[in-house]
Design an enzyme around this catalytic site. Sequence first.
Site, PDB file in Angstrom:
ATOM      1  N   SER A 146       0.849  -1.194   0.000  1.00  0.00           N
ATOM      2  CA  SER A 146       0.000   0.000   0.000  1.00  0.00           C
ATOM      3  C   SER A 146       0.884   1.243   0.000  1.00  0.00           C
ATOM      4  O   SER A 146       2.028   1.196   0.483  1.00  0.00           O
ATOM      5  CB  SER A 146      -0.852  -0.015   1.273  1.00  0.00           C
ATOM      6  OG  SER A 146      -1.401   1.254   1.520  1.00  0.00           O
ATOM      7  N   TYR A 159      -0.853  -2.631  10.099  1.00  0.00           N
ATOM      8  CA  TYR A 159      -1.029  -2.759   8.644  1.00  0.00           C
ATOM      9  C   TYR A 159       0.189  -2.168   7.924  1.00  0.00           C
ATOM     10  O   TYR A 159       0.778  -2.821   7.049  1.00  0.00           O
ATOM     11  CB  TYR A 159      -2.314  -2.027   8.247  1.00  0.00           C
ATOM     12  CG  TYR A 159      -2.630  -2.032   6.775  1.00  0.00           C
ATOM     13  CD1 TYR A 159      -3.182  -3.148   6.161  1.00  0.00           C
ATOM     14  CD2 TYR A 159      -2.404  -0.897   5.996  1.00  0.00           C
ATOM     15  CE1 TYR A 159      -3.488  -3.148   4.814  1.00  0.00           C
ATOM     16  CE2 TYR A 159      -2.710  -0.884   4.647  1.00  0.00           C
ATOM     17  CZ  TYR A 159      -3.253  -2.010   4.055  1.00  0.00           C
ATOM     18  OH  TYR A 159      -3.555  -1.998   2.715  1.00  0.00           O
TER      19      TYR A 159
HETATM   20  N1  LIG Z   1      -8.734  -0.981  -1.416  1.00  0.00           N
HETATM   21  C1  LIG Z   1      -7.777  -0.106  -1.233  1.00  0.00           C
HETATM   22  O1  LIG Z   1      -7.992   1.125  -1.255  1.00  0.00           O
HETATM   23  C2  LIG Z   1      -6.356  -0.579  -1.012  1.00  0.00           C
HETATM   24  C3  LIG Z   1      -5.354   0.390  -0.822  1.00  0.00           C
HETATM   25  C4  LIG Z   1      -4.045  -0.030  -0.602  1.00  0.00           C
HETATM   26  C5  LIG Z   1      -3.744  -1.395  -0.589  1.00  0.00           C
HETATM   27  N2  LIG Z   1      -4.733  -2.304  -0.769  1.00  0.00           N
HETATM   28  C6  LIG Z   1      -4.357  -3.726  -0.733  1.00  0.00           C
HETATM   29  O2  LIG Z   1      -4.942  -4.406  -1.827  1.00  0.00           O
HETATM   30  C7  LIG Z   1      -5.216  -5.767  -1.470  1.00  0.00           C
HETATM   31  C8  LIG Z   1      -6.680  -6.102  -1.746  1.00  0.00           C
HETATM   32  O3  LIG Z   1      -7.502  -5.193  -1.003  1.00  0.00           O
HETATM   33  P1  LIG Z   1      -9.063  -5.088  -1.213  1.00  0.00           P
HETATM   34  O4  LIG Z   1      -9.410  -3.665  -1.055  1.00  0.00           O
HETATM   35  O5  LIG Z   1      -9.461  -5.814  -2.435  1.00  0.00           O
HETATM   36  O6  LIG Z   1      -9.577  -5.836   0.110  1.00  0.00           O
HETATM   37  P2  LIG Z   1     -10.588  -7.053   0.322  1.00  0.00           P
HETATM   38  O7  LIG Z   1     -11.768  -6.915  -0.582  1.00  0.00           O
HETATM   39  O8  LIG Z   1     -10.820  -7.119   1.788  1.00  0.00           O
HETATM   40  O9  LIG Z   1      -9.736  -8.299  -0.180  1.00  0.00           O
HETATM   41  C9  LIG Z   1      -8.863  -8.990   0.656  1.00  0.00           C
HETATM   42  C10 LIG Z   1      -9.266 -10.437   0.607  1.00  0.00           C
HETATM   43  O10 LIG Z   1      -8.306 -11.207   1.362  1.00  0.00           O
HETATM   44  C11 LIG Z   1      -9.024 -12.131   2.148  1.00  0.00           C
HETATM   45  N3  LIG Z   1      -8.207 -12.556   3.283  1.00  0.00           N
HETATM   46  C12 LIG Z   1      -7.870 -11.853   4.376  1.00  0.00           C
HETATM   47  N4  LIG Z   1      -7.110 -12.597   5.187  1.00  0.00           N
HETATM   48  C13 LIG Z   1      -6.979 -13.795   4.585  1.00  0.00           C
HETATM   49  C14 LIG Z   1      -6.318 -14.995   4.935  1.00  0.00           C
HETATM   50  N5  LIG Z   1      -5.639 -15.105   6.080  1.00  0.00           N
HETATM   51  N6  LIG Z   1      -6.370 -16.047   4.085  1.00  0.00           N
HETATM   52  C15 LIG Z   1      -7.053 -15.947   2.909  1.00  0.00           C
HETATM   53  N7  LIG Z   1      -7.703 -14.841   2.528  1.00  0.00           N
HETATM   54  C16 LIG Z   1      -7.670 -13.771   3.369  1.00  0.00           C
HETATM   55  C17 LIG Z   1     -10.258 -11.365   2.574  1.00  0.00           C
HETATM   56  O11 LIG Z   1     -11.250 -12.233   3.075  1.00  0.00           O
HETATM   57  P3  LIG Z   1     -12.256 -11.699   4.218  1.00  0.00           P
HETATM   58  O12 LIG Z   1     -13.028 -10.571   3.589  1.00  0.00           O
HETATM   59  O13 LIG Z   1     -13.079 -12.888   4.557  1.00  0.00           O
HETATM   60  O14 LIG Z   1     -11.391 -11.230   5.366  1.00  0.00           O
HETATM   61  C18 LIG Z   1     -10.641 -10.706   1.269  1.00  0.00           C
HETATM   62  O15 LIG Z   1     -11.355 -11.599   0.460  1.00  0.00           O
HETATM   63  C19 LIG Z   1      -4.855  -5.898   0.018  1.00  0.00           C
HETATM   64  O16 LIG Z   1      -3.557  -6.422   0.149  1.00  0.00           O
HETATM   65  C20 LIG Z   1      -4.902  -4.459   0.496  1.00  0.00           C
HETATM   66  O17 LIG Z   1      -4.097  -4.252   1.626  1.00  0.00           O
HETATM   67  C21 LIG Z   1      -6.036  -1.926  -0.979  1.00  0.00           C
END
Ligand SMILES: NC(=O)c1ccc[n+]([C@@H]2O[C@H](COP(=O)([O-])OP(=O)(O)OC[C@H]3O[C@@H](n4cnc5c(N)ncnc54)[C@H](OP(=O)(O)O)[C@@H]3O)[C@@H](O)[C@H]2O)c1
Length: 275
Positions: A146, A159
């Site tokens: 991030s 985080y």
């Molecule tokens: N969205 C943003 O603005 C943003 C900004 C910077 C970085 N990111 C990064 O981008 C990536 C995706 O983010 P996103 O926004 O798409 O979030 P998201 O929709 O919450 O996707 C993350 C996925 O990972 C799953 N997960 C969490 N812990 C896990 C585990 N131990 N084993 C297997 N699956 C697991 C979650 O399941 P559950 O929902 O069941 O927990 C969810 O399906 C992440 O690494 C996040 O840090 C996102």
Amino acid sequence: MSAKKAGLLAGQVALITGSESGIGRETARAFCRQGAAVVLNGLQPARLEATRLALAAEGYQVAACLADVTDYAAAERLIATAIDTFGRLDILVTNASISMRAYFRDMTPEVFRQVLDSNVYGSVFPLKAALPHLVRAKGSVTFISSISALNGMPSGSAYCAGKAALANLAHTLRLELADTGVHFGVVHIGFTQNDPDKRVLDAAGQPVPIAHRSARWQKSQAEVAAIILRHVRRRKRRTVISALGQLILVVHTLLPRLGDWVVRTSQRRLRNFYE
Ligand SMILES: NC(=O)c1ccc[n+]([C@@H]2O[C@H](COP(=O)([O-])OP(=O)(O)OC[C@H]3O[C@@H](n4cnc5c(N)ncnc54)[C@H](OP(=O)(O)O)[C@@H]3O)[C@@H](O)[C@H]2O)c1
């Protein structure tokens, strides 16, 4: 068939952790469009199956494995799914993550560990289990980080610490494993649209919704997925998404005190932006 017609990833197998939802799901779709076979992963059986069915209905080659990537035995099972189903593994994207909205002084130690583990061991364990296959394929590993890892963010201690660790891990592995031909890269993602049901942890570990943020400041998940695809294809070391991410990088490097002043004075507005 030419690579263009067959897709730029034709014949390759990709595994994307946390791909039942959000950016991971759209990255899976982008990789599938380029001809890759993709292994999906997540924690919620119904949502994982719905994502698998949706991609299969679009005509793509997909498999799914319900696995908690912070559990090494489950990570081994996840990698075995790729090998048993498609016979090889070329690309690993460690995207699964738990985010948070809590100040360090209020957090329980267990919540700190849970967030840190999901970001650090959630990347380390799948990679450790996958490495022999990736070496065989001279494959590619991308850690999803991030822009908040570039400078730190109040209310995001575990985080940010976890995401920052991934950059150092990638660099160290690049040095250690230089002769294997495996690519190690990091993508620092900035403000991106979230699924409506996305939750982050509060100080007590309760899942809470993300506060609304203006669409003007955000990229779509499909835009971010296209950037991740390009990063993997070009085997880049680091991709920092968005002008804000680039600005944070420059200010953090050249004018760190100014960067801290801006973050402190705009804390309330920035609080819900990064994760
Ligand atoms: N969205 C943003 O603005 C943003 C900004 C910077 C970085 N990111 C990064 O981008 C990536 C995706 O983010 P996103 O926004 O798409 O979030 P998201 O929709 O919450 O996707 C993350 C996925 O990972 C799953 N997960 C969490 N812990 C896990 C585990 N131990 N084993 C297997 N699956 C697991 C979650 O399941 P559950 O929902 O069941 O927990 C969810 O399906 C992440 O690494 C996040 O840090 C996102």
